[in-house]
Design a protein around this motif. Structure first.
Motif, mmCIF file in Angstrom:
data_model
loop_
_atom_site.group_PDB
_atom_site.id
_atom_site.type_symbol
_atom_site.label_atom_id
_atom_site.label_comp_id
_atom_site.label_asym_id
_atom_site.label_seq_id
_atom_site.Cartn_x
_atom_site.Cartn_y
_atom_site.Cartn_z
ATOM 1 N N MET A 328 0.821 -1.201 0.000
ATOM 2 C CA MET A 328 0.000 0.000 0.000
ATOM 3 C C MET A 328 0.863 1.263 0.000
ATOM 4 O O MET A 328 0.536 2.253 -0.659
ATOM 5 C CB MET A 328 -0.935 -0.018 1.210
ATOM 6 C CG MET A 328 -2.050 1.009 1.161
ATOM 7 S SD MET A 328 -3.179 0.838 2.562
ATOM 8 C CE MET A 328 -3.872 -0.787 2.224
ATOM 9 N N LEU A 329 1.973 1.232 0.715
ATOM 10 C CA LEU A 329 2.868 2.387 0.747
ATOM 11 C C LEU A 329 3.560 2.615 -0.597
ATOM 12 O O LEU A 329 4.011 3.726 -0.879
ATOM 13 C CB LEU A 329 3.921 2.209 1.838
ATOM 14 C CG LEU A 329 3.459 2.429 3.277
ATOM 15 C CD1 LEU A 329 4.572 2.092 4.249
ATOM 16 C CD2 LEU A 329 2.994 3.859 3.484
ATOM 17 N N LYS A 330 3.640 1.595 -1.410
ATOM 18 C CA LYS A 330 4.281 1.735 -2.716
ATOM 19 C C LYS A 330 3.367 2.370 -3.756
ATOM 20 O O LYS A 330 3.829 2.740 -4.839
ATOM 21 C CB LYS A 330 4.737 0.357 -3.230
ATOM 22 C CG LYS A 330 5.771 -0.318 -2.347
ATOM 23 C CD LYS A 330 6.067 -1.719 -2.838
ATOM 24 C CE LYS A 330 6.988 -2.461 -1.883
ATOM 25 N NZ LYS A 330 7.224 -3.863 -2.320
ATOM 26 N N GLN A 331 2.086 2.491 -3.442
ATOM 27 C CA GLN A 331 1.138 3.055 -4.391
ATOM 28 C C GLN A 331 1.211 4.574 -4.395
ATOM 29 O O GLN A 331 1.583 5.199 -3.406
ATOM 30 C CB GLN A 331 -0.286 2.599 -4.061
ATOM 31 C CG GLN A 331 -0.464 1.094 -4.086
ATOM 32 C CD GLN A 331 -1.844 0.667 -3.637
ATOM 33 O OE1 GLN A 331 -2.737 1.492 -3.462
ATOM 34 N NE2 GLN A 331 -2.032 -0.621 -3.444
ATOM 35 N N GLY A 366 12.398 -3.544 5.204
ATOM 36 C CA GLY A 366 11.849 -4.455 4.201
ATOM 37 C C GLY A 366 11.476 -3.774 2.909
ATOM 38 O O GLY A 366 11.298 -4.441 1.879
ATOM 39 N N LEU A 367 11.356 -2.445 2.921
ATOM 40 C CA LEU A 367 11.063 -1.691 1.708
ATOM 41 C C LEU A 367 12.325 -1.261 0.979
ATOM 42 O O LEU A 367 12.242 -0.657 -0.091
ATOM 43 C CB LEU A 367 10.238 -0.445 2.055
ATOM 44 C CG LEU A 367 8.837 -0.716 2.605
ATOM 45 C CD1 LEU A 367 8.258 0.539 3.234
ATOM 46 C CD2 LEU A 367 7.923 -1.210 1.495
ATOM 47 N N THR A 373 19.059 1.040 -0.323
ATOM 48 C CA THR A 373 18.295 2.130 -0.938
ATOM 49 C C THR A 373 16.890 1.647 -1.216
ATOM 50 O O THR A 373 16.674 0.467 -1.507
ATOM 51 C CB THR A 373 18.945 2.610 -2.247
ATOM 52 O OG1 THR A 373 19.051 1.499 -3.158
ATOM 53 C CG2 THR A 373 20.328 3.193 -1.984
ATOM 54 N N CYS A 374 15.943 2.555 -1.125
ATOM 55 C CA CYS A 374 14.539 2.209 -1.381
ATOM 56 C C CYS A 374 14.223 2.484 -2.840
ATOM 57 O O CYS A 374 14.291 3.640 -3.286
ATOM 58 C CB CYS A 374 13.624 3.028 -0.480
ATOM 59 S SG CYS A 374 11.871 2.637 -0.697
ATOM 60 N N PRO A 375 13.899 1.466 -3.626
ATOM 61 C CA PRO A 375 13.628 1.697 -5.052
ATOM 62 C C PRO A 375 12.256 2.290 -5.334
ATOM 63 O O PRO A 375 11.965 2.631 -6.475
ATOM 64 C CB PRO A 375 13.749 0.288 -5.654
ATOM 65 C CG PRO A 375 13.359 -0.622 -4.540
ATOM 66 C CD PRO A 375 13.812 0.050 -3.264
ATOM 67 N N THR A 423 17.066 7.431 10.136
ATOM 68 C CA THR A 423 18.217 6.529 10.241
ATOM 69 C C THR A 423 18.622 5.945 8.899
ATOM 70 O O THR A 423 19.703 5.353 8.797
ATOM 71 C CB THR A 423 17.896 5.382 11.212
ATOM 72 O OG1 THR A 423 16.754 4.641 10.726
ATOM 73 C CG2 THR A 423 17.586 5.922 12.603
ATOM 74 N N PHE A 424 17.798 6.108 7.878
ATOM 75 C CA PHE A 424 18.122 5.629 6.532
ATOM 76 C C PHE A 424 18.742 6.789 5.739
ATOM 77 O O PHE A 424 18.111 7.826 5.542
ATOM 78 C CB PHE A 424 16.875 5.101 5.823
ATOM 79 C CG PHE A 424 16.253 3.908 6.492
ATOM 80 C CD1 PHE A 424 16.716 2.629 6.228
ATOM 81 C CD2 PHE A 424 15.225 4.054 7.409
ATOM 82 C CE1 PHE A 424 16.160 1.526 6.850
ATOM 83 C CE2 PHE A 424 14.654 2.965 8.038
ATOM 84 C CZ PHE A 424 15.124 1.690 7.757
#
Length: 744
Positions: A328-331, A366-367, A373-375, A423-424
């Motif tokens: 859902m967060l990827k939408q 996990g994302l 890195t978050c794609p 932290t990322f």
């Protein structure tokens, strides 16, 4: 479906099962043998014969055979219809012969061996062919009509003898395909009704498959809804909801109009309070499956929020909803929908209560990909939208004592989310970008806990090694305060509750950005009282800022200018800066009365050669010609030592954006030659600080059309009134513009 020595389950091999659906009757046996032979060899099962394969294909349940492709929901199409009334027994037996699958199965199971299976399969095939032949009536029985299928009924736009009145889907007993047995026959469907059969033909197999799957879905949905309306026991409701979820998982219909149906149906019963704790766990599993395609409703969000503090429920919800929440967060714009935003917040709150900050960090980890890195670009945007909308709602409402406690928990959750996201490393700069415009209500700054938290974030932002991140401390617009304004001494919000340590840290790190000092100084000019107070307290960086404001003539008011001069002259830390600015100003005045010296260097000259020559030049140097040399941006540190410099030629060199920004901070040139240099739009933005510029040469540079138009406007508004950008007309420039270079 059962063989001697092992089992053959088509539901575990959907790709092979699809072949049986799509294969043509004349060649499906040969195709099936070729594909299924490795299946039996790998499992060491006895290879069946052709006839046995036919038996499996004929008796395989349709629910376990997925279709070859997905179809949109059918609404209307032009079809051929034929209706057969089977009210009397004679017509039913003569026109549409039927058989009993139960009786055929018993006769097969009475004897062993594949020969019996082959006989049964051949007999059933003959009966099927006979039935199909009987359906092929004379052409006078078929009528063409535009059929329309809705949620509850099947009707026709035109007057038809086959569809005189709409057919209620709740009255449909069975829907089946009838494949063509010859090239002349079309694909068709058989719809069994209490009073007869309705046959539908179409020239396209795709249309038949679409209508078959749509009818099958609509009929099954009507049956489930009817059962839900008749019985209200919790066990029955859960069983029907499970059937509904299974129906949407197995149907090849892929349409947004049906994805929300299970969630809407479940929302009608989920808040009744009649389900036990064990049934709550079943419901959360069903919700997780339905959220893969649909959107949560307010009732489902309330259900999860009510039971999230139950240990067993929270543990099951964490495992079941984890994948759905990440998807859902990827939408795109997922957090802008209130129900989705509330569901994500409730889930993150459960994670925080169960596992603390480590649970949130594992969730966001996990994302991210293996490279840290978050794609997915939308993830952080949705998270920050969730945080900012939640804080705004928490501070803009009037609460009673109980609601205040909930609001405090909500605020703590949102602050923890931001702390974990910081932290990322790949998210830091994006978070600072979201915070650039100070997107918080004024009520938030009256909360001491919020002020303490946001001050830690601002300090982290000020210490960030990225210059672009630190620039987020400046106002986003001239009429809107930035973080540097909020933490300045004397600000109306009163965030500066100490001796201005945070303000000192912000200004120190901003003044250290080379090429951006003029931008920082312009902001400090608007808070001159705070800067003078910090200078009086003995902080050298504020004396440097005041001397720079005098040097670039940013203070036009004589009274304010006199205050700044007195501050520098009367404070011990400010006297060296005042002496330096006086020396540079005297050099400028002397350059007006004496003959202007000029220097030039041969093409072989490097940065060291030019620096040695400049060290011998007087401070009244006004012209420097270094075209076609091997200089770089490092030479800018030597050029800014000559305040009277007016004419500079750096053509055909490696002088870049960094050096140009440094020149614009300290010098106000009249002529600047930058042709054939690696200058880009990033450095050219600083040229607007040179208000005396009258000639600018940017031939053969990587300037864009947008920057050219900006400089064109600046030439009349910012630069000297007679500034020449070396272009005959804008239309000529547009015609000669190449994709990479703009030729002036």
């Amino acid at each position: 479906r059962k063989w001697v020595g092992g089992h053959c389950d088509f539901t575990r091999t959907p790709k092979l099962a699809r072949v049986f659906l799509s294969a043509h009757p004349s060649g499906f046996l040969k195709r099936a043998l070729l594909l299924w032979r490795p299946f039996f060899q790998q499992r060491r099962l006895p290879a069946p014969s052709n006839c046995a394969f036919f038996f499996v294909f004929f008796f395989l349940p349709e629910s376990s055979m997925p279709s070859l492709e997905y179809y949109p929901l059918a609404t209307e199409a032009k079809l051929s219809l034929c209706y057969i009334d089977t009210s009397n027994e004679q017509t039913r037996h003569s026109m549409v012969p039927s058989f009993s699958r139960q009786q055929s199965s018993r006769s097969v199971l009475k004897e062993d061996g594949l020969s019996t299976v082959a006989k049964a399969g051949t007999k059933l095939l003959n009966r099927m062919r006979t039935r199909r032949t009987s359906v092929a009536f004379s052409h006078s029985r078929w009528e063409s009509s535009v059929c329309v299928i809705s949620d509850n009924e099947l009707s026709s736009f035109e007057v038809s003898s086959c569809l005189k009145t709409p057919i209620k889907l709740s009255s449909v007993l069975y829907v089946a395909r009838i494949p063509p047995l010859s090239k002349d026959q079309k694909h068709s469907l058989k719809i069994q009704l209490p009073t007869g059969f309705l046959f539908i033909e179409a020239s396209s197999l795709y249309v038949i498959e679409q209508w078959f799957n749509t009818l099958k879905y609509r009929v099954s949905l009507q049956k489930i809804m009817t059962q839900l309306c008749e019985k209200s026991q919790p066990e029955v409701i859960i069983n029907r909801i499970e059937e509904l979820v299974r129906l949407h998982e197995e149907t090849p219909i892929c349409d947004e109009r049906i994805h929300q149906v299970p969630l809407d149906v479940l929302s009608q019963y989920i808040l009744n309070g009649q389900f036990s704790e064990k049934q709550h766990l079943i419901l959360i599993d069903l919700i997780a499956k339905m959220l893969e395609r649909g959107s949560p409703t307010s009732q489902i969000c309330s259900f999860i929020s009510q039971h999230r503090k139950e240990a067993s429920f929270a543990s099951r919800a964490k495992d079941s909803l984890l994948s759905a929440m990440q998807d859902m967060l990827k939408q795109v714009n997922a957090a802008k929908v209130p129900d989705r935003r509330n569901l994500i917040r409730s889930f993150l709150s459960m994670l925080l209560e169960l596992e603390g900050e480590s649970g949130l960090k594992d969730f966001f980890q996990g994302l991210h990909s293996a490279g840290s890195t978050c794609p997915h670009r939308q993830v952080l945007t949705n998270v920050m939208s969730l945080v900012l909308c939640g804080l705004d709602a928490a501070y803009n409402k009037a609460f009673n004592s109980e609601a205040k406690q909930q609001a405090a928990e909500h605020i703590h959750l949102l602050q923890t989310i931001v702390n974990v996201c910081l932290t990322f490393d790949d998210w830091k700069q994006q978070i600072f970008t979201h915070l650039h415009a100070v997107p918080f209500p004024d009520e938030a700054f009256q909360d001491q806990e919020f002020v303490d938290w946001i001050e830690k974030v601002v300090v982290l932002l000020a210490k960030d090694p990225s210059e672009e991140s630190r620039l987020r401390l400046l106002p986003v617009r001239s009429n809107k305060p930035g973080w540097i304004n909020l933490f300045a001494p004397g600000d109306s919000r009163g965030l500066c509750r100490d001796q201005g340590s945070t303000f000192l840290l912000i200004v120190t790190n901003l003044m250290s950005i080379e090429g951006r000092r003029r931008v920082v100084a312009t902001t400090l000019q608007q808070m001159l009282d705070a800067v003078i107070i910090m200078a009086v307290r003995g902080h050298a960086v504020f004396h440097e800022a005041l001397s720079y404001l005098l040097e670039i003539h940013a203070i036009s008011d004589n009274v304010e200018r006199y205050r700044v001069i007195n501050t520098l002259k009367l404070t011990p830390a400010g006297r060296p800066f005042y002496a330096q600015i006086t020396e540079r100003e005297n050099a400028r005045e002397a350059a007006k009365t004496i003959e202007s010296p000029q220097i030039w260097m041969p093409p072989q000259a490097t940065d060291d050669d030019i620096a040695n020559l400049l060290s011998q030049c007087p401070k009244t140097l006004q012209s420097a010609y270094f075209a076609s040399t091997h200089l770089t941006s490092a030479i800018a540190r030597e050029l800014i030592k000559f305040p009277a410099l007016r004419h500079v030629n750096l053509s055909a060199t490696q002088f870049g954006d960094e050096g140009l920004r440094l020149l614009c901070d300290y010098l106000n040139l009249e002529t600047l030659e930058l042709r054939e240099t690696p200058i880009s739009d990033s450095g050219l933005e600083a040229l607007t600080a040179m208000t005396n510029l009258s000639q600018l040469n940017l031939n053969s540079t990587a300037i864009s059309m947008e920057m050219f138009l900006k400089l064109k406007v600046s030439s009349s508004n910012v630069f000297h009134s007679s500034c020449d950008v070396a272009v005959s007309s804008l239309s000529d420039f547009v015609l000669s513009l190449s994709p990479q270079y703009a030729w002036f």
